[in-house]
Design a protein around this motif. Structure first.
Motif, PDB file in Angstrom:
ATOM      1  N   GLY A   1       0.825  -1.186   0.000  1.00 26.20           N
ATOM      2  CA  GLY A   1       0.000   0.000   0.000  1.00 26.20           C
ATOM      3  C   GLY A   1       0.864   1.242   0.000  1.00 26.20           C
ATOM      4  O   GLY A   1       0.413   2.313   0.365  1.00 26.20           O
TER       5      GLY A   1
ATOM      6  N   SER B   1       2.784   4.490  -1.368  1.00 18.57           N
ATOM      7  CA  SER B   1       2.728   5.390  -2.494  1.00 18.57           C
ATOM      8  C   SER B   1       4.033   5.364  -3.270  1.00 18.57           C
ATOM      9  O   SER B   1       4.060   5.677  -4.448  1.00 18.57           O
ATOM     10  CB  SER B   1       2.451   6.820  -2.012  1.00 18.57           C
TER      11      SER B   1
ATOM     12  N   ASP C   1       1.823   3.372   4.015  1.00 17.71           N
ATOM     13  CA  ASP C   1       2.418   4.382   3.146  1.00 17.71           C
ATOM     14  C   ASP C   1       3.684   4.913   3.806  1.00 17.71           C
ATOM     15  O   ASP C   1       3.656   5.327   4.963  1.00 17.71           O
ATOM     16  CB  ASP C   1       1.424   5.525   2.923  1.00 17.71           C
TER      17      ASP C   1
ATOM     18  N   SER D   1      -2.656   7.442  -3.831  1.00 18.88           N
ATOM     19  CA  SER D   1      -4.052   7.392  -4.276  1.00 18.88           C
ATOM     20  C   SER D   1      -4.986   6.744  -3.266  1.00 18.88           C
ATOM     21  O   SER D   1      -6.206   6.882  -3.384  1.00 18.88           O
ATOM     22  CB  SER D   1      -4.137   6.629  -5.611  1.00 18.88           C
ATOM     23  N   ASN D   2      -4.458   6.034  -2.259  1.00 18.39           N
ATOM     24  CA  ASN D   2      -5.322   5.397  -1.276  1.00 18.39           C
ATOM     25  C   ASN D   2      -5.766   6.362  -0.174  1.00 18.39           C
ATOM     26  O   ASN D   2      -6.553   6.004   0.689  1.00 18.39           O
ATOM     27  CB  ASN D   2      -4.623   4.187  -0.643  1.00 18.39           C
ATOM     28  N   TRP D   3      -5.245   7.589  -0.220  1.00 15.75           N
ATOM     29  CA  TRP D   3      -5.663   8.622   0.719  1.00 15.75           C
ATOM     30  C   TRP D   3      -6.765   9.479   0.106  1.00 15.75           C
ATOM     31  O   TRP D   3      -6.728   9.784  -1.084  1.00 15.75           O
ATOM     32  CB  TRP D   3      -4.493   9.529   1.096  1.00 15.75           C
TER      33      TRP D   3
ATOM     34  N   TRP E   1      -7.509   7.045   5.119  1.00 12.86           N
ATOM     35  CA  TRP E   1      -6.916   5.916   4.392  1.00 12.86           C
ATOM     36  C   TRP E   1      -8.037   5.013   3.887  1.00 12.86           C
ATOM     37  O   TRP E   1      -9.016   4.761   4.585  1.00 12.86           O
ATOM     38  CB  TRP E   1      -5.980   5.161   5.335  1.00 12.86           C
ATOM     39  N   GLY E   2      -7.896   4.497   2.688  1.00 14.82           N
ATOM     40  CA  GLY E   2      -8.984   3.782   2.040  1.00 14.82           C
ATOM     41  C   GLY E   2      -9.140   2.322   2.407  1.00 14.82           C
ATOM     42  O   GLY E   2     -10.104   1.686   1.977  1.00 14.82           O
ATOM     43  N   THR E   3      -8.222   1.748   3.182  1.00 10.81           N
ATOM     44  CA  THR E   3      -8.301   0.337   3.551  1.00 10.81           C
ATOM     45  C   THR E   3      -8.770   0.200   4.993  1.00 10.81           C
ATOM     46  O   THR E   3      -8.109   0.674   5.909  1.00 10.81           O
ATOM     47  CB  THR E   3      -6.932  -0.348   3.389  1.00 10.81           C
TER      48      THR E   3
ATOM     49  N   HIS F   1     -10.883   2.812   9.760  1.00 11.83           N
ATOM     50  CA  HIS F   1      -9.785   3.157   8.857  1.00 11.83           C
ATOM     51  C   HIS F   1      -8.929   4.252   9.482  1.00 11.83           C
ATOM     52  O   HIS F   1      -9.395   5.046  10.302  1.00 11.83           O
ATOM     53  CB  HIS F   1     -10.290   3.606   7.489  1.00 11.83           C
TER      54      HIS F   1
END
Length: 325
Positions: free
Chosen positions: A96, A98, A132, A141-143, A184-186, A297
């Motif tokens: 994960g 960046s 990250d 991009s996961n933020w 955070w997307g996860t 998250h």
């Protein structure tokens, strides 16, 4: 299962209202987190140390750049070691980062990166599943950065306040109350999270906070875990565990030089919620009534609490965020 990412400042008015109206949860910290004496900044930073050592030789700016490059390379080597360990032990996981470096596999036997201090994850052998390292020049991009009204409707949250510089995430608050936050997307139910952060001396009206926010169940019923919360003028840090429809709280406070780099971690299992600073436990709740009912998250915020005129510009820095099983 479809996860709905809840975050303050989104277009969803119910979610925005839930976060900006959370003044009740922070009111206790407003009085508890008092301003401390001015302390030297950056003593625990490899970047700061390198810049100081090179002063008068090649110049502070050049030294800072070289130190950042060395630090990034050290992190890449550490990630590669984790990946090799995972491959040799049959482990698996996904990256994960960046910056593109792997962040999966067992980390209990990994060599700590120089300058990264004592980590709860390495001490207890947590298994990484992502995160990250902030090695690039832009936010990964996961933020999801916030854009909208600030805390309790005061000031403004804007992605313009967020940057990635010299291997660190930086969130700044200006004299107008413009600041930033990001989610955070996860998400996951149960797990561990650890962040390495530094809160330089600043204005008491700015509150750096590292937290877990509910992903499926609305706040306050969904709970909230602030595993590092303070003001930019404090000489201590607090842990706040929020639970239940009435936003009940359990908390702890620790005297700490927050202007130095520290590793803040939280462990959430079916049996307990535990907080750590630099690998040492400082908060624990084993009451199941205090546990979040659904996935959470990671979130990083510099919140604005107006109190006493125009704030002095302040900032917070995060070297990495790592998520574990």
């Amino acid at each position: 299962m479809v996860l709905t990412l809840l975050q303050p400042g989104t277009e969803d008015p119910s979610l925005s209202a839930a976060m900006v109206n959370d003044s009740s949860r922070r009111s206790a910290s407003d009085t508890a987190l008092s301003a401390g004496p001015v302390l030297a900044n950056g003593g625990g930073s490899a970047l700061g140390d390198a810049a100081q050592g090179a002063s008068g030789q090649i110049g502070q700016a050049l030294a800072a750049q070289e130190a950042a490059e060395r630090r990034a390379e050290e992190r890449r080597r550490e990630a590669a070691e984790r990946a090799r360990a995972a491959a040799s032990s049959g482990g698996s996981g996904s990256s994960g980062n960046s910056g593109g470096a792997p962040a999966a596999g067992p980390v209990g036997g990994a060599v700590q990166v120089a300058g990264d201090g004592i980590q709860a994850a390495l001490k207890m052998g947590w298994q990484a599943i992502g995160g990250d390292e902030f090695l690039g020049s832009t936010l990964g991009s996961n933020w999801s950065p916030y854009n909208g009204a600030g805390h309790d409707g005061q000031g403004r949250r804007t992605s313009d306040a967020i940057s990635v510089e010299n291997g660190n995430l930086v969130i700044r608050g200006d004299s107008q109350g413009n600041t930033g936050g990001m989610a955070w997307g996860t998400s996951q139910k149960y797990g561990k999270w650890e962040m390495r952060a530094q809160f330089p001396k600043g204005d008491k009206q700015y509150h750096p906070v590292l937290l877990l926010w509910p992903s499926e169940v609305s706040w306050p019923e969904g709970g909230e875990i602030d595993f590092a919360e303070t003001t930019s003028a404090s000489d201590d840090v607090s842990f706040f565990l929020h639970y239940g429809s009435s936003n009940s709280q359990k908390d702890a406070k620790k005297q700490l030089d927050i202007t130095q780099w520290h590793n803040y971690a939280v462990e959430w299992t079916p049996d307990a919620i535990v907080g750590y600073v630099d690998g040492v436990e400082w908060f624990r709740s084993e009451d199941p009534n205090t546990f979040p009912p659904g996935p959470m998250h990671a979130t990083i915020q510099l919140d604005y609490f107006p109190d006493g005129g125009s704030p002095e510009p302040s900032e917070m820095r995060v070297a990495w965020m790592r998520q574990y099983k």
